[in-house]
Design a protein around this motif. Sequence first.
Motif: not given
Length: 602
Positions: A83-87, A20-25, A12-18
């Motif tokens: 939309r960004l989190c779902n993407a 971030l471009r979508l997750l942060l906004p 999960l940490s790896r997934a969140l790290g890769r």
Amino acid sequence: MPAPPSSGRTLLSRALGRRLRLLLPGVASLSVWQVCEALVPVAIGVVVDIAIIPRSLPMLAVAVAGIALLFTVLSFGYRFGARLCNAAREHEAHALRVEVSHAALTSPDLPPDRASGEVLSIASADADLAAEVFAHLGRGVAALLGMIVAAVLLVLSDAVTGLLVLVAVPIGLVLVALPGRAVSEKAGAQLAATARAANSAADLMRGLRVIKALGGSAWALRRFRATSDEAAVAGVATGERSGRLSGVGALVMSVVLAVVLVVAGLRLIDGQMSVGALIAILGMTAFLTEPMRALADIVGLTARSHGAASRIAALLTDLEGTHDAREAPAGPGPAAPPHTAPPRTAPRVSITAHESGLTVSGDAFPSVDVPAGTLVCALVDDDALAHYVLTVLTSQSRVLGPHHLLVTPHAVDLFEGTIRSNITMSSGTDTADSTAVPPATAPTPAPPTPTPAPGTSPAKRPATAGGAVAPAVLAASGAQEVLGLVVDGLDHRIQELGGNLSGGQRQRIALARALHAQSRILVLHEPTTAVDAVTEARIAADIAGLRREAVTLVVTGSPAFLAAADSVVYVPAGAPAVTGTHSELIGAPGVIGDAYREAVAR
């Protein structure tokens, strides 16, 4: 290729790290939405104090415009944030599915305690559930930020009430988070039971015709019902724990809200706050219900995602345990020893592929070089030892590539499509599927195909392009006879698992697929057990002629292939291996000759 994640938390940490471009906004947008939600009751309280009570129409107009702007920002914040989190969720679910599929397809063999149905369940349901962590994280951060903003506004509106919320809410969150580990364990058990049910269903569907022919429908139904009931019981247990967690969260939050309302009401009676402030406090208190309950639910949902991620990480680790591609060399020389150990009761046998052919070696006999341009048969009495040999070769084929070394198993797997697509392993178009693998899960590029040694070349057959199949391949494999029995020839439709073909027809199409690959070194395992003796003899002779400039190794006990082979490597159970032609071995005196004759007798 990097090592697989060692645990669900690492995955999960790896997934969140890769992502971030979508997750942060996405998290930022959802946070704007939740903050605006928290400001709505404050805005209403302000409107009451500055416009409604003074009865000021200009201020009312300004207040209405401000509230409209607030709701506009609120709506767009949720729209783009969701939309960004779902993407991010969908991209990561796709990446996990590709990663699991790639690991399973490139592993020499599935671990003994893993079945194809379980791998399918993990690559689909578990991947989707693990990726849900993006939706939970976006909503959770936004809810937490909204609660903080609401608490700050409560402190500004009334210090006593605000401090009460700041103390009570963290205590409530801690009480809600405590049962999270139990939910994760139950969710993992549910996913494991679901995978077993999926594997049982796949197993029964594969043999459905045999079950019906033998009258075993009732037995199959009982078997699947038992595994399905286990999955249902596990699902009920997970739902029960999740429901308890949601109930505890709702109860704790309701108690907090009740205390806040009582304190605010008493302060209003004492005249320590205005009507607008009371409306704002009541509105923010009501608002807190949503993020606090959302956080209570998110704890349980995140625990389920963690359980799914743990199962994916465990599978990737198990598959990596059977995959020695990173240790095996890509050039000449012996391959690195595979992770799968040879049978303890049998001599160790190693078959190493190199640029000039094959080298067969073992503990109990000297090395035997198999030069290019020969057909060699290996007759191994011990099935476990034969499986080990094929595993060694499969490990090397992952490194060298199918153009240099191709290993085809005895089990025939055909896919829904046409005879042509099953032979060429393409859609029948002139170009192969070029769908890109996401960078995060793209496999390490295969080493270049070794340059053939002087005097050697791949098996010659007419050059083909796109979905064309050489007539020589169809003739040598016996697939030409299959084409004569169907209307559309190579374009004849094949049902799932080749259900509309006989066992012999499936074997001949699979053999055509192996020959069509034009591998310099081709390894076949019992390729003609479902065809008649006459056809088998013709196939053996035609393969020897078709691949007269390449190396072909057939692990088999078929007298037709043994007779057509240039040499035979016979490995008796618990005895040293011997080599020779079929006629030499079958006429050999003593124990070896007796054992060989018994092994090939049909």
